[in-house]
Design a protein around this motif. Structure first.
Motif, PDB file in Angstrom:
ATOM      1  N   MET A 147      43.720  23.539  68.573  1.00 33.73           N
ATOM      2  CA  MET A 147      44.830  23.729  67.869  1.00 33.73           C
ATOM      3  C   MET A 147      45.130  22.432  66.942  1.00 33.73           C
ATOM      4  O   MET A 147      45.422  22.811  65.684  1.00 33.73           O
ATOM      5  CB  MET A 147      46.049  24.286  68.686  1.00 33.73           C
ATOM      6  CG  MET A 147      45.683  25.675  69.137  1.00 33.73           C
ATOM      7  SD  MET A 147      47.126  26.176  70.165  1.00 33.73           S
ATOM      8  CE  MET A 147      48.438  26.461  69.012  1.00 33.73           C
ATOM      9  N   ALA A 148      45.196  21.301  67.487  1.00 26.77           N
ATOM     10  CA  ALA A 148      45.496  20.372  66.663  1.00 26.77           C
ATOM     11  C   ALA A 148      44.480  19.005  66.491  1.00 26.77           C
ATOM     12  O   ALA A 148      44.814  18.060  65.972  1.00 26.77           O
ATOM     13  CB  ALA A 148      46.843  19.675  67.373  1.00 26.77           C
ATOM     14  N   GLY A 149      43.460  19.236  67.424  1.00 25.70           N
ATOM     15  CA  GLY A 149      42.270  18.238  66.997  1.00 25.70           C
ATOM     16  C   GLY A 149      42.637  17.037  67.895  1.00 25.70           C
ATOM     17  O   GLY A 149      41.827  15.979  67.745  1.00 25.70           O
ATOM     18  N   LEU A 205      55.368  25.627  73.007  1.00 29.91           N
ATOM     19  CA  LEU A 205      55.576  26.858  73.809  1.00 29.91           C
ATOM     20  C   LEU A 205      54.306  27.504  73.921  1.00 29.91           C
ATOM     21  O   LEU A 205      53.951  27.919  74.912  1.00 29.91           O
ATOM     22  CB  LEU A 205      56.533  27.810  73.184  1.00 29.91           C
ATOM     23  CG  LEU A 205      58.091  27.397  73.359  1.00 29.91           C
ATOM     24  CD1 LEU A 205      58.934  28.181  72.550  1.00 29.91           C
ATOM     25  CD2 LEU A 205      58.608  27.316  74.656  1.00 29.91           C
ATOM     26  N   THR A 206      53.349  27.600  72.630  1.00 34.21           N
ATOM     27  CA  THR A 206      52.169  28.144  72.953  1.00 34.21           C
ATOM     28  C   THR A 206      51.154  27.628  73.875  1.00 34.21           C
ATOM     29  O   THR A 206      50.685  28.114  74.945  1.00 34.21           O
ATOM     30  CB  THR A 206      51.309  28.238  71.735  1.00 34.21           C
ATOM     31  OG1 THR A 206      52.344  29.144  70.821  1.00 34.21           O
ATOM     32  CG2 THR A 206      50.166  28.992  71.610  1.00 34.21           C
ATOM     33  N   VAL A 207      51.021  26.091  73.926  1.00 33.15           N
ATOM     34  CA  VAL A 207      50.152  25.439  74.682  1.00 33.15           C
ATOM     35  C   VAL A 207      50.684  25.317  76.081  1.00 33.15           C
ATOM     36  O   VAL A 207      49.901  25.339  77.004  1.00 33.15           O
ATOM     37  CB  VAL A 207      49.854  24.050  74.199  1.00 33.15           C
ATOM     38  CG1 VAL A 207      49.056  23.842  73.043  1.00 33.15           C
ATOM     39  CG2 VAL A 207      50.929  23.209  73.923  1.00 33.15           C
ATOM     40  N   ASN A 208      52.087  25.433  76.251  1.00 31.99           N
ATOM     41  CA  ASN A 208      52.615  25.366  77.560  1.00 31.99           C
ATOM     42  C   ASN A 208      52.538  26.723  78.173  1.00 31.99           C
ATOM     43  O   ASN A 208      52.074  26.828  79.637  1.00 31.99           O
ATOM     44  CB  ASN A 208      53.977  24.949  77.627  1.00 31.99           C
ATOM     45  CG  ASN A 208      54.018  23.381  77.601  1.00 31.99           C
ATOM     46  OD1 ASN A 208      53.121  22.764  78.143  1.00 31.99           O
ATOM     47  ND2 ASN A 208      54.895  22.836  76.739  1.00 31.99           N
ATOM     48  N   PHE A 209      52.669  27.917  77.647  1.00 34.63           N
ATOM     49  CA  PHE A 209      52.407  29.116  77.936  1.00 34.63           C
ATOM     50  C   PHE A 209      50.670  29.181  78.694  1.00 34.63           C
ATOM     51  O   PHE A 209      50.611  29.729  79.512  1.00 34.63           O
ATOM     52  CB  PHE A 209      52.587  30.239  76.769  1.00 34.63           C
ATOM     53  CG  PHE A 209      52.246  31.519  77.440  1.00 34.63           C
ATOM     54  CD1 PHE A 209      52.982  32.253  78.056  1.00 34.63           C
ATOM     55  CD2 PHE A 209      51.003  32.262  77.126  1.00 34.63           C
ATOM     56  CE1 PHE A 209      52.727  33.552  79.041  1.00 34.63           C
ATOM     57  CE2 PHE A 209      50.935  33.431  77.671  1.00 34.63           C
ATOM     58  CZ  PHE A 209      51.707  34.205  78.466  1.00 34.63           C
TER      59      PHE A 209
END
Length: 116
Positions: free
Chosen positions: A28-30, A95-99
């Motif tokens: 998502m962020a490289g 929140l997405t990456v921690n989900f």
């Protein structure tokens, strides 16, 4: 409730959850993935937070345990990332990456869980 087996499974679940979280951040962020995966601090926090899986599954029904675990294992690391470690990423990203971490860690724990 806290047995050597459950603690071992939590350690594995936390680490594998962190690996998937790190891969998601990379996609998502490289960000460089290996420093994220090998970060002792990230793994320790992931393991400590994943300890919540033990009482969640011991006390709750399957759906309740899953719901609690997904919420707690997403929200707690997100709050720590933003307010303790100063993550500059937007809330939605955090929140997405921690989900992703929460889902993978919970899945691993749930698959290996044995009710006594």
């Amino acid at each position: 409730m806290f047995t050597l087996r459950t603690v071992f499974v939590v350690i594995i679940a936390g680490i594998i959850g962190t690996i998937f979280n790190s891969i998601a951040i990379n996609i998502m962020a490289g960000a460089d993935v290996m420093p994220l995966i090998t970060s002792l601090g990230r793994n320790l926090i992931a393991i400590i937070v994943a300890l919540l899986l033990i009482p969640a599954f011991a006390r709750g029904g399957n759906v309740t345990a899953w719901a609690f675990a997904l919420i707690a294992l997403t929200v707690i690391p997100s709050l720590l990332a933003k307010f303790v470690f100063g993550a500059a990423a937007p809330w939605q990203f955090v929140l997405t990456v921690n989900f992703i971490y929460a889902f993978v860690a919970t899945l691993i724990y749930a698959v290996s869980y044995r009710k006594h």
